[in-house]
Design an enzyme around this catalytic site. Structure first.
Site, mmCIF file in Angstrom:
data_model
loop_
_atom_site.group_PDB
_atom_site.id
_atom_site.type_symbol
_atom_site.label_atom_id
_atom_site.label_comp_id
_atom_site.label_asym_id
_atom_site.label_seq_id
_atom_site.Cartn_x
_atom_site.Cartn_y
_atom_site.Cartn_z
ATOM 1 N N THR A 1 12.118 18.963 14.607
ATOM 2 C CA THR A 1 12.048 19.884 15.740
ATOM 3 C C THR A 1 12.650 19.213 16.969
ATOM 4 O O THR A 1 12.561 18.002 17.126
ATOM 5 C CB THR A 1 10.588 20.269 16.017
ATOM 6 O OG1 THR A 1 10.018 20.822 14.821
ATOM 7 C CG2 THR A 1 10.483 21.303 17.123
ATOM 8 N N THR B 1 2.192 7.274 23.633
ATOM 9 C CA THR B 1 3.570 7.783 23.547
ATOM 10 C C THR B 1 3.770 9.045 24.380
ATOM 11 O O THR B 1 4.908 9.459 24.586
ATOM 12 C CB THR B 1 3.969 8.070 22.085
ATOM 13 O OG1 THR B 1 3.085 9.050 21.537
ATOM 14 C CG2 THR B 1 3.910 6.807 21.239
ATOM 15 N N GLY B 2 2.689 9.663 24.835
ATOM 16 C CA GLY B 2 2.802 10.855 25.671
ATOM 17 C C GLY B 2 3.098 10.499 27.117
ATOM 18 O O GLY B 2 3.006 9.349 27.536
ATOM 19 N N TYR C 1 3.331 6.131 8.406
ATOM 20 C CA TYR C 1 3.366 7.508 8.913
ATOM 21 C C TYR C 1 3.194 8.508 7.771
ATOM 22 O O TYR C 1 2.392 9.436 7.856
ATOM 23 C CB TYR C 1 4.688 7.747 9.633
ATOM 24 C CG TYR C 1 4.780 9.082 10.343
ATOM 25 C CD1 TYR C 1 3.943 9.392 11.410
ATOM 26 C CD2 TYR C 1 5.719 10.032 9.950
ATOM 27 C CE1 TYR C 1 4.031 10.602 12.067
ATOM 28 C CE2 TYR C 1 5.823 11.250 10.614
ATOM 29 C CZ TYR C 1 4.979 11.533 11.661
ATOM 30 O OH TYR C 1 5.075 12.744 12.309
ATOM 31 N N GLY D 1 -14.991 16.434 12.359
ATOM 32 C CA GLY D 1 -16.427 16.422 12.664
ATOM 33 C C GLY D 1 -16.750 17.262 13.882
ATOM 34 O O GLY D 1 -17.758 17.982 13.914
ATOM 35 N N LYS E 1 -0.177 11.037 7.193
ATOM 36 C CA LYS E 1 -0.119 12.496 7.108
ATOM 37 C C LYS E 1 -0.667 13.014 5.781
ATOM 38 O O LYS E 1 -1.328 14.059 5.733
ATOM 39 C CB LYS E 1 1.327 12.971 7.312
ATOM 40 C CG LYS E 1 1.854 12.741 8.728
ATOM 41 C CD LYS E 1 1.001 13.442 9.768
ATOM 42 C CE LYS E 1 1.541 13.297 11.177
ATOM 43 N NZ LYS E 1 0.658 13.933 12.179
ATOM 44 N N ASP F 1 -5.140 13.162 25.396
ATOM 45 C CA ASP F 1 -4.057 12.239 25.038
ATOM 46 C C ASP F 1 -4.438 10.842 25.537
ATOM 47 O O ASP F 1 -5.023 10.708 26.608
ATOM 48 C CB ASP F 1 -2.737 12.678 25.689
ATOM 49 C CG ASP F 1 -1.515 12.191 24.940
ATOM 50 O OD1 ASP F 1 -1.381 10.960 24.770
ATOM 51 O OD2 ASP F 1 -0.677 13.021 24.542
#
Length: 325
Positions: free
Chosen positions: A176, A36-37, A146, A103, A150, A32
């Site tokens: 979630t 944002t973590g 965003y 990769g 994705k 990470d």
């Protein structure tokens, strides 16, 4: 001992995945860049012999020494506040980051699972949304950074599967919630719970008739785990089809928190989806999966988590100094 790399490990979903794979007996490498973590989500794992953490940005070259059996790519800003503040990083982690990890999977001969989301469907014209629906996305709108990150992520993943023979899996995650969500990150669950516990009025954007379908994090992790070890290579929706309007949800949170706030209304953001409900027929058929935790029970657990935060944490707004790149 099988080795798994989990990117976005200090985030909400990534940290729960670290817990699950540790409990299943894997050697877990968490990665990470902490934009944002938060390390507090995984600090309980640092004392374990079968956990290692790399502070690294996956948009730069990724090297992991030794053998690697599985990769779960969950690195990405995931809330509207984040990806509107750091749009370029959002695009880069979905493109450059995914390319780097594919990769790595090719080099290590590892199976890789990519975290896509229901945002690939945009503001859907099909309801509920199934995996065959191509979506309704504004590529240059504020949410496009965003949504398109994705969608590109899915495309390059399938290209690596078909051209290089990499073992790939794609999960499309619907809304979630659960413990370790960040307050004030723009998502409806922590927003409503935080406002209720602080004694503030609950803010609804739009008329409140738009819908969402909320899946408890333990159910989501179970679906992801089953998908990783399945033989299915195409996207699979994982979410809870129990649909509710935002207005009804706000009233539900007020009851569950035993507070007495009012509901106020503000304009709906551009391209905010009016409907969200997953068609999970494929997950039921292929994975034998469906959600088990009711919204009532899951929200009670989540509210208990937020109540456990200090008053300072509960009152503090998110102030993150994002570096522009």
């Amino acid at each position: 001992m099988k080795r798994v790399l989990i990117t976005g490990a200090a985030g909400f979903l990534g940290s729960h995945l670290c817990d699950r794979f540790i409990n299943e007996g894997f050697y877990v490498i968490g990665m990470d860049n902490l934009i944002t973590g938060d390390l507090k989500n995984i600090e309980h794992l640092f004392k374990l012999e079968n956990f290692d953490f790399y502070h690294h940005d996956v948009t730069k070259f990724v090297h992991v020494p030794g053998e690697l059996d599985y990769i779960l790519h969950f690195a990405s800003p995931a809330s509207p506040i984040d990806y509107l503040k750091i749009p370029i990083q959002t695009l880069k982690v979905g493109s450059l980051g995914t390319h780097n990890l594919l990769g790595l999977a090719k080099e290590k001969k590892a199976r890789i699972l990519i975290a896509s989301t229901s945002e690939v469907y945009g503001d859907p014209l099909v309801h509920p949304q199934n995996e065959d629906y191509y979506g309704n996305v504004n590529t240059i709108g504020p949410r496009g950074v965003y949504d398109e990150a994705k969608r590109f992520q899915e495309s390059i993943t399938m290209a690596y599967h078909t051209y290089h023979g990499v073992e790939t899996r794609i999960v499309r995650i619907f809304n979630t919630y659960g413990p370790r969500m960040r307050l004030n990150d723009g998502r409806v669950v922590p927003a409503f719970i935080g406002q209720s516990l602080r004694g503030e009025d609950l803010t609804i954007f739009g008329d409140g008739m738009q819908t969402r379908s909320f899946c408890y994090v333990d159910d989501l992790v179970e679906g992801i785990y089953r998908l990783l070890f399945s033989s299915y290579v195409f996207p699979v929706n994982i979410g809870n089809p129990d649909e509710i309007t935002i207005k009804d949800f706000a009233e539900e949170i007020i009851k569950l928190t035993e507070t007495d706030q009012k509901i106020i209304y503000k304009p709906l953001p551009i391209n905010d989806p009016l409907q969200r409900q997953p068609d999970i027929a494929k997950a039921k058929e292929i994975l034998g999966w469906e959600p088990r935790v009711s919204r009532h029970d899951g929200m009670k657990k989540t509210i208990t988590y937020f109540k456990s935060l200090s008053k300072e944490e509960l009152q503090r707004s998110e102030h993150r100094d994002f570096q522009k790149k």
